[in-house]
Design a protein around this motif. Structure first.
Motif, PDB file in Angstrom:
ATOM      1  N   PRO A   9      -0.289  14.973  -1.010  1.00  0.00           N
ATOM      2  CA  PRO A   9      -0.623  16.782  -0.057  1.00  0.00           C
ATOM      3  C   PRO A   9       1.224  17.463   0.499  1.00  0.00           C
ATOM      4  N   LYS A  10       0.919  18.721   0.119  1.00  0.00           N
ATOM      5  CA  LYS A  10       1.653  19.499   0.521  1.00  0.00           C
ATOM      6  C   LYS A  10       2.678  19.636   1.524  1.00  0.00           C
ATOM      7  N   ASP A  11       3.621  19.682   1.888  1.00  0.00           N
ATOM      8  CA  ASP A  11       3.264  19.707   3.371  1.00  0.00           C
ATOM      9  C   ASP A  11       4.402  21.094   3.329  1.00  0.00           C
ATOM     10  N   TRP A  12       4.858  21.664   5.387  1.00  0.00           N
ATOM     11  CA  TRP A  12       5.057  23.157   4.583  1.00  0.00           C
ATOM     12  C   TRP A  12       6.850  23.148   5.165  1.00  0.00           C
ATOM     13  N   THR A  13       7.218  22.396   4.601  1.00  0.00           N
ATOM     14  CA  THR A  13       8.881  21.925   4.285  1.00  0.00           C
ATOM     15  C   THR A  13       9.192  23.891   3.690  1.00  0.00           C
ATOM     16  N   GLU A  59     -12.129  15.621 -10.312  1.00  0.00           N
ATOM     17  CA  GLU A  59     -10.526  15.738  -9.146  1.00  0.00           C
ATOM     18  C   GLU A  59     -11.526  16.492  -7.748  1.00  0.00           C
ATOM     19  N   PHE A  60     -10.984  15.281  -6.789  1.00  0.00           N
ATOM     20  CA  PHE A  60     -11.142  15.703  -5.580  1.00  0.00           C
ATOM     21  C   PHE A  60     -10.537  15.713  -4.199  1.00  0.00           C
ATOM     22  N   SER A  61     -10.256  15.990  -3.518  1.00  0.00           N
ATOM     23  CA  SER A  61      -9.462  15.929  -2.380  1.00  0.00           C
ATOM     24  C   SER A  61      -9.690  15.516  -0.776  1.00  0.00           C
ATOM     25  N   SER A  62      -8.615  14.186  -0.487  1.00  0.00           N
ATOM     26  CA  SER A  62     -10.095  12.917   0.597  1.00  0.00           C
ATOM     27  C   SER A  62      -9.674  13.408   1.572  1.00  0.00           C
ATOM     28  N   ARG A  71      -8.833   5.169  -1.748  1.00  0.00           N
ATOM     29  CA  ARG A  71      -7.582   5.073  -0.495  1.00  0.00           C
ATOM     30  C   ARG A  71      -6.774   3.837  -1.035  1.00  0.00           C
ATOM     31  N   LEU A  72      -7.097   2.752  -1.171  1.00  0.00           N
ATOM     32  CA  LEU A  72      -6.562   1.966  -1.673  1.00  0.00           C
ATOM     33  C   LEU A  72      -6.232   1.302  -3.227  1.00  0.00           C
ATOM     34  N   MET A  73      -6.570   2.476  -3.883  1.00  0.00           N
ATOM     35  CA  MET A  73      -5.750   2.047  -5.226  1.00  0.00           C
ATOM     36  C   MET A  73      -4.417   2.593  -5.268  1.00  0.00           C
ATOM     37  N   LEU A  74      -4.021   2.259  -6.647  1.00  0.00           N
ATOM     38  CA  LEU A  74      -3.002   2.548  -6.838  1.00  0.00           C
ATOM     39  C   LEU A  74      -2.816   3.044  -8.304  1.00  0.00           C
ATOM     40  N   PRO A  75      -2.282   4.591  -8.429  1.00  0.00           N
ATOM     41  CA  PRO A  75      -2.047   5.394  -9.980  1.00  0.00           C
ATOM     42  C   PRO A  75      -2.643   4.035 -11.275  1.00  0.00           C
ATOM     43  N   GLY A  76      -3.392   4.721 -12.031  1.00  0.00           N
ATOM     44  CA  GLY A  76      -3.220   3.744 -13.029  1.00  0.00           C
ATOM     45  C   GLY A  76      -4.349   2.513 -12.750  1.00  0.00           C
ATOM     46  N   PRO A 112       0.950  -1.785   0.355  1.00  0.00           N
ATOM     47  CA  PRO A 112       0.254   0.022  -0.018  1.00  0.00           C
ATOM     48  C   PRO A 112       1.384   1.088  -0.094  1.00  0.00           C
ATOM     49  N   MET A 113       2.462   1.010  -0.388  1.00  0.00           N
ATOM     50  CA  MET A 113       3.333   2.210  -0.096  1.00  0.00           C
ATOM     51  C   MET A 113       2.769   3.722  -0.680  1.00  0.00           C
ATOM     52  N   ASP A 114       1.694   2.613  -1.842  1.00  0.00           N
ATOM     53  CA  ASP A 114       2.025   3.586  -3.095  1.00  0.00           C
ATOM     54  C   ASP A 114       0.842   4.459  -3.506  1.00  0.00           C
ATOM     55  N   CYS A 115       0.154   3.837  -2.388  1.00  0.00           N
ATOM     56  CA  CYS A 115      -1.916   4.511  -2.220  1.00  0.00           C
ATOM     57  C   CYS A 115      -1.888   6.140  -2.174  1.00  0.00           C
ATOM     58  N   PRO A 116      -2.668   6.149  -2.507  1.00  0.00           N
ATOM     59  CA  PRO A 116      -2.484   7.849  -2.307  1.00  0.00           C
ATOM     60  C   PRO A 116      -2.520   7.987   0.046  1.00  0.00           C
ATOM     61  N   LEU A 117      -2.530   9.456   0.314  1.00  0.00           N
ATOM     62  CA  LEU A 117      -2.871   9.646   1.711  1.00  0.00           C
ATOM     63  C   LEU A 117      -3.513  10.571   1.772  1.00  0.00           C
TER      64      LEU A 117
END
Length: 596
Positions: free
Chosen positions: A363-367, A301-304, A318-323, A262-267
């Motif tokens: 999601p963008k971080d604050w770096t 297009e939507f934000s989780s 949320r359990l899917m991979l791109p493509g 699941p590492m490459d699934c959406p957060l």
């Protein structure tokens, strides 16, 4: 190790009859496969695995260091090479005559005699122990790809053949791979357990014995077969997920995506782009929406995490991979019964979605953000959380607030003004989380969140109010009253709010006492040794008690009842009754156990 101390010179002797090949010998954890013939010193065969000596022809399989073995073989086999034949001469203490020997034999076996053990080491290899009883083992022939393995209720495609331990063919390799679903008893239990540890493309031998050989459509009962070697090549498997665990929300992967699950699934908070087609699960599978047709060919297009799509839809994406392309079947309460329902979707409809996850942005971080940019982003996230709270989506709202609180651990204000803004915002977020917990019915966690504010600032008025309301909901009226009174003493402008809450608290407290009095009315009106039925007067009381003054009188009467009990009840009677009374009082909220 304590068994090795029993070995003395001359108790175990070895003679090589036929040399083996290679240079490596078995070690702990290896599976060893060997034929064994046991003879007396006069050459009389006592026991054998070989057919010519009365055996069934099946070699013995053991896992060194894990299987129960006689001491002589436990020490002797690790000295052998593959294909080697050796004779081990053993005194009784090295075989079945050993004190506390872990392997039992028939009473007719000459376990008190010195014996010869002829061993042919057929093979040894590393194996994976799959069942604790060693009834299912796996030997990897060729490693697979990736680390994902199938599990119930995945759909699997594999080449499978099988033979018995003595070499009899049990299942020939078919012209087409075998298709089956894990968890539906379509293949033997032990084979299913072994395949559940394999990755795509892996080739392995799965050794199955005993209770793990179950009769299935793949293999019917095989008379006299106690052990089966399955040769398996895992061609492919389809990820099928029972998302809720009750068979109602099912996601079935039709086309693999890119990356590793699941590492490459959406957060949470990812921006997702999907194409989807929604159908009613009726006979005709009526399509009610298709982004490729009804959205001018543009993806959705939507934000989780923002409640913008039905809950079941988002849980599966949320359990899917791109493509990846997946088919989802969803019950009404996770589809459109709790979401804005399209006009052509009836209430209570079960839904099927075909979903293609095109891509997503993390999601963008604050770096690299300065303090002002961070606080602007916080306000946006907090605003989304507030909207979700108003919509009654308390779990999603809480997740938004908690996300910011986690990120706040890495924010360092640079001056006093920034420090105050940072502290005020953090306190507000904790109180928002407390409000979510309260709405979700978890008073204890709501109080814990308030305490995080009050520990740093004991006179925080909003925190006192929210904790007071949590205490009230939990039935801890004294703690609630203390918080609300303290709130008024700190901030006079909060008196109207605090007094309204105290009035509500008084009504709640009186109602609890009223219910308690009705519950026990008549219970203590009899002489010692006589019990009246609890609650018999509740209907009469509810018809006459209609105002707060009468509720107050209930409280007084209740206290008088309890005083009468103490005055006229024998100690022996009370010792039997009090535990029951305590349990009843706890059930109606009159116990005073603290919630923290």
């Amino acid at each position: 190790m304590h068994r090795k101390k029993k070995i003395v010179p001359g108790s175990l002797m070895k003679a090589v009859i036929r040399p083996g090949g290679g240079e490596v010998t078995p070690a702990d954890g290896d599976q060893v496969i060997y034929h064994c013939t046991i003879r007396t010193l006069d050459g009389v065969v006592v026991q054998s695995t070989r057919r010519e000596f009365g055996g069934n022809g099946a070699p013995i399989r053991h896992v060194l260091g894990k299987s129960k073995m006689i001491l002589g073989l436990l020490e002797g086999i690790p000295t052998m090479l593959t294909d080697e034949v050796a004779m081990f001469k053993m005194k009784p203490e090295m075989h079945y005559g050993e004190e506390d020997c872990p392997v039992s034999v028939d009473d007719r076996f000459p376990k008190d005699s010195e014996l010869h053990f002829e061993i042919e080491l057929i093979d040894f290899s590393k194996v994976k122990v799959i069942s604790e009883d060693l009834g299912v083992l796996k030997k990897v022939i060729e490693e697979g790809q990736g680390w994902e393995t199938p599990r119930e209720p995945y759909e699997v495609k594999a080449w499978i053949s099988a033979r018995s331990g003595e070499g009899k063919m049990v299942l020939s390799r078919a012209k087409q791979p075998v298709h089956f679903t894990l968890g539906k008893s379509e293949i033997p239990k032990g084979l299913e357990m072994g395949i559940g540890t394999m990755s795509r493309g892996e080739k392995a031998v799965i050794y199955v014995t005993g209770q793990h050989i179950t009769e299935t459509p793949l293999i019917s009962a095989v008379e006299g077969v106690e052990e089966i070697y399955f040769e398996v090549e895992l061609v492919h498997f389809v990820q099928v997920r029972d998302v809720l665990g009750d068979g109602r929300l099912i996601k079935r992967r039709i086309r693999d995506g890119r990356g590793e699950f699941p590492m490459d699934c959406p957060l949470h908070d990812s921006l997702l782009r999907v194409h989807y087609k929604g159908m009613l699960l009726n006979g005709a599978k009526t399509v009610f929406y298709d982004t490729k047709v009804d959205n001018h060919g543009q993806p959705l297009e939507f934000s989780s995490g923002e409640g913008l799509v039905p809950e079941g839809f988002e849980m599966c994406v949320r359990l899917m991979l791109p493509g990846e392309l997946a088919v989802v079947t969803c019950p009404p309460e996770y589809a459109y019964d709790k979401f804005q329902r399209p006009a052509n979707v009836p209430e209570g409809a079960h839904i099927q979605w075909e979903i293609e996850l095109l891509e997503f942005e993390m999601p963008k971080d604050w770096t690299g953000f300065n303090f002002r940019q961070i606080m602007e982003d916080v306000e946006k996230i907090k605003g989304t959380g507030n909207r979700l709270f108003k919509e009654g989506k308390y779990q999603l709202a809480k997740a938004k607030y908690e996300k910011v609180l986690r990120e706040f651990k890495h924010v360092n204000p640079q001056d006093d003004d920034e420090g105050k803004e940072f502290s005020d915002t953090r306190n507000l977020l904790h109180l928002n989380v407390a409000a979510c917990f309260l709405k979700m019915g978890d008073c204890r966690k709501s109080i814990e969140e308030c305490n995080k504010v009050l520990d740093a600032n004991p006179i925080h008025v909003k925190a006192l109010y929210r904790r007071g309301m949590a205490y009230m909901t939990a039935g801890d009226f004294e703690e609630a009253r203390n918080d609300l009174n303290k709130m008024m003493s700190i901030d006079k402008s909060s008196e109207p709010t605090a007094k309204a809450a105290l009035l509500k608290l008084k009504r709640e407290e009186q109602e609890v006492h009223r219910r308690a009095r009705n519950q026990y009315k008549g219970l203590f009106d009899k002489n010692p040794g006589e019990i009246s039925e609890a609650g018999v007067g509740e209907r009469e009381e509810s018809a006459t008690e209609n105002n707060n003054d009468e509720h107050h009188q209930d409280l007084v009467n209740n206290e008088q009842d309890m005083q009468q009990v103490a005055a006229r009840t024998r100690l022996s009677f009370m010792s039997g009754l009090l535990p029951k009374v305590k349990r009843l009082f706890a059930a109606v909220g009159l116990n005073r156990c603290t919630i923290l």
